[in-house]
Enzyme design. Structure first.
Site, short mmCIF file in Angstrom:
data_model
loop_
_atom_site.label_atom_id
_atom_site.label_comp_id
_atom_site.label_asym_id
_atom_site.label_seq_id
_atom_site.Cartn_x
_atom_site.Cartn_y
_atom_site.Cartn_z
N TYR A 33 0.82 -1.20 0.00
CA TYR A 33 0.00 0.00 0.00
C TYR A 33 0.85 1.25 0.00
O TYR A 33 2.07 1.18 0.21
CB TYR A 33 -0.96 -0.02 1.19
CG TYR A 33 -0.36 0.33 2.54
CD1 TYR A 33 0.49 -0.55 3.20
CD2 TYR A 33 -0.64 1.55 3.16
CE1 TYR A 33 1.03 -0.23 4.44
CE2 TYR A 33 -0.10 1.87 4.40
CZ TYR A 33 0.74 0.98 5.04
OH TYR A 33 1.28 1.30 6.25
N ARG A 52 8.38 4.10 -4.56
CA ARG A 52 8.45 3.09 -3.48
C ARG A 52 7.44 1.97 -3.74
O ARG A 52 7.73 0.79 -3.46
CB ARG A 52 8.18 3.74 -2.13
CG ARG A 52 8.31 2.74 -0.98
CD ARG A 52 8.21 3.38 0.38
NE ARG A 52 6.90 3.99 0.58
CZ ARG A 52 6.60 4.78 1.61
NH1 ARG A 52 7.51 5.05 2.52
NH2 ARG A 52 5.39 5.29 1.73
N LYS A 150 6.45 -2.06 1.97
CA LYS A 150 5.27 -1.48 2.61
C LYS A 150 4.07 -2.40 2.44
O LYS A 150 3.18 -2.16 1.61
CB LYS A 150 4.99 -0.08 2.04
CG LYS A 150 4.08 0.78 2.92
CD LYS A 150 4.16 2.22 2.52
CE LYS A 150 3.15 3.10 3.22
NZ LYS A 150 3.25 3.13 4.68
N GLU A 182 11.48 2.27 14.59
CA GLU A 182 10.65 3.36 14.07
C GLU A 182 9.35 3.40 14.86
O GLU A 182 9.13 2.59 15.77
CB GLU A 182 10.39 3.17 12.57
CG GLU A 182 9.71 1.86 12.23
CD GLU A 182 9.62 1.61 10.72
OE1 GLU A 182 9.57 2.56 9.93
OE2 GLU A 182 9.58 0.42 10.36
N LEU A 206 10.86 1.14 7.42
CA LEU A 206 10.30 1.59 6.15
C LEU A 206 11.06 2.84 5.69
O LEU A 206 11.37 3.71 6.50
CB LEU A 206 8.81 1.94 6.32
CG LEU A 206 8.16 2.32 4.98
CD1 LEU A 206 7.93 1.08 4.12
CD2 LEU A 206 6.86 3.05 5.19
#
Ligand code: PDD
Length: 286
Positions: A33, A52, A150, A182, A206
């Protein structure tokens, strides 16, 4: 007016949008996504998100159902149809449905991927949270090791946010080997003696599109940036901290595990970077 969503070539009212119960996104979280922010009716960093997305698809051997130009046209059409001025566009591609449940990937020539997009209207530029900052807790990072892709496997990040809520806080940072990886849905930063520290890129986090832009703007503004892992103890003794993502932009962090940072209010570096980010990203919005 009912929200119009995009499903595999059609623009339909959300009540009429359908995907199969056999869709691999639903059965295996076999999907990727992107979330792109919208300000003043324009897309922020569309190219970064499209690049990405392509990488996520390639890493999983998944076919892109449309070209980048077609994707841009769909984003624009969806903005128009929903009259979206500010908020986000969510895009998801899954490996489709072969009409049954099987761990083995279907042949992409026979089973087309599923493409879904929808808009979310919300105020992100003048968010009240940015004025007061967010409070976070730390939780162990229990995700898989390909966090650079992702994917829609977001159960653990969702659990992290629930743990934060249960503790009366706003969000969580994830910890691996005493170091911060993160945030649940954002990249993490600390500031010490004017220097911005954020984890280096690897499979462990990410590769945030907002991160890339913010670090570029910070360097252009002569701010010092160091890309390395930092410990949660280092974070607690930092002068300030912040997070970045497409839906939060630059968001100050004012407390970590009950320890207030600085004077407990948003710090000057995070505040300035938020302003710079809003100004600069609007200049290249499309
Ligand atoms: N999340 N790290 C994680 C784990 C994320 O899920 C995200 C984004 C980021 C920041 O990436 P970017 O700057 O490209 O938005 C970092 C999105 C916003 C979400 O899941 O809603």
């Amino acid at each position: 007016m009912s929200r119009i969503v995009y499903v595999n070539g059609d623009y339909v009212p959300e009540e009429e949008a359908r995907v199969s119960v056999f869709d691999r996104g639903f059965l295996f979280a076999d999907g990727v996504y992107e979330v792109t922010s919208v300000l003043d009716g324009k897309l922020i960093d569309f190219e970064g998100h499209a690049t990405r997305l392509k990488r996520s698809l390639d890493e999983l051997g998944m076919a892109a159902p449309v070209t980048t130009d077609e994707l841009l046209a769909i984003h624009r059409e969806l903005l128009d149809r929903n009259e979206l001025v500010e908020g986000t566009i969510y895009l998801q591609i899954t490996r489709g449905s072969e009409g049954d449940r099987d761990f083995v990937f279907p042949n992409p020539d026979e089973v087309p991927s599923t493409l879904v997009l929808f808009t979310q209207a919300k105020s992100i530029a003048n968010s009240p949270a940015a004025a007061k900052g967010v409070k976070i807790i730390s939780v162990p990072d229990l995700r898989w090791s390909r966090r650079d892709i992702k994917t829609v496997q977001l159960l653990y990040p969702s659990m992290g946010k629930m743990m934060a809520m249960a503790a009366g806080k706003d969000d969580a940072w994830m910890i691996e080997d005493a170091h911060v990886t993160e945030g649940t849905s954002n990249n993490a930063y600390i500031v010490k003696d004017g220097k911005i520290v954020t984890r280096h890129l690897s499979n462990e986090i990410l590769h945030g599109i907002t991160r890339a832009a913010v670090l570029r703007f910070a360097r252009e503004a002569q701010m010092e940036v160091e890309e390395r892992a930092f410990t949660i103890d280092e974070a607690k003794s930092a002068d300030e901290a912040f997070i970045t993502s497409a839906s939060a932009f630059v968001m100050p962090v004012v407390e970590i595990d009950e320890t207030p940072l600085g004077d407990g209010a948003p710090g000057p570096v995070a505040t300035r970077l938020r302003e710079i980010y809003l100004d600069e990203s609007m200049k290249s919005a499309i």
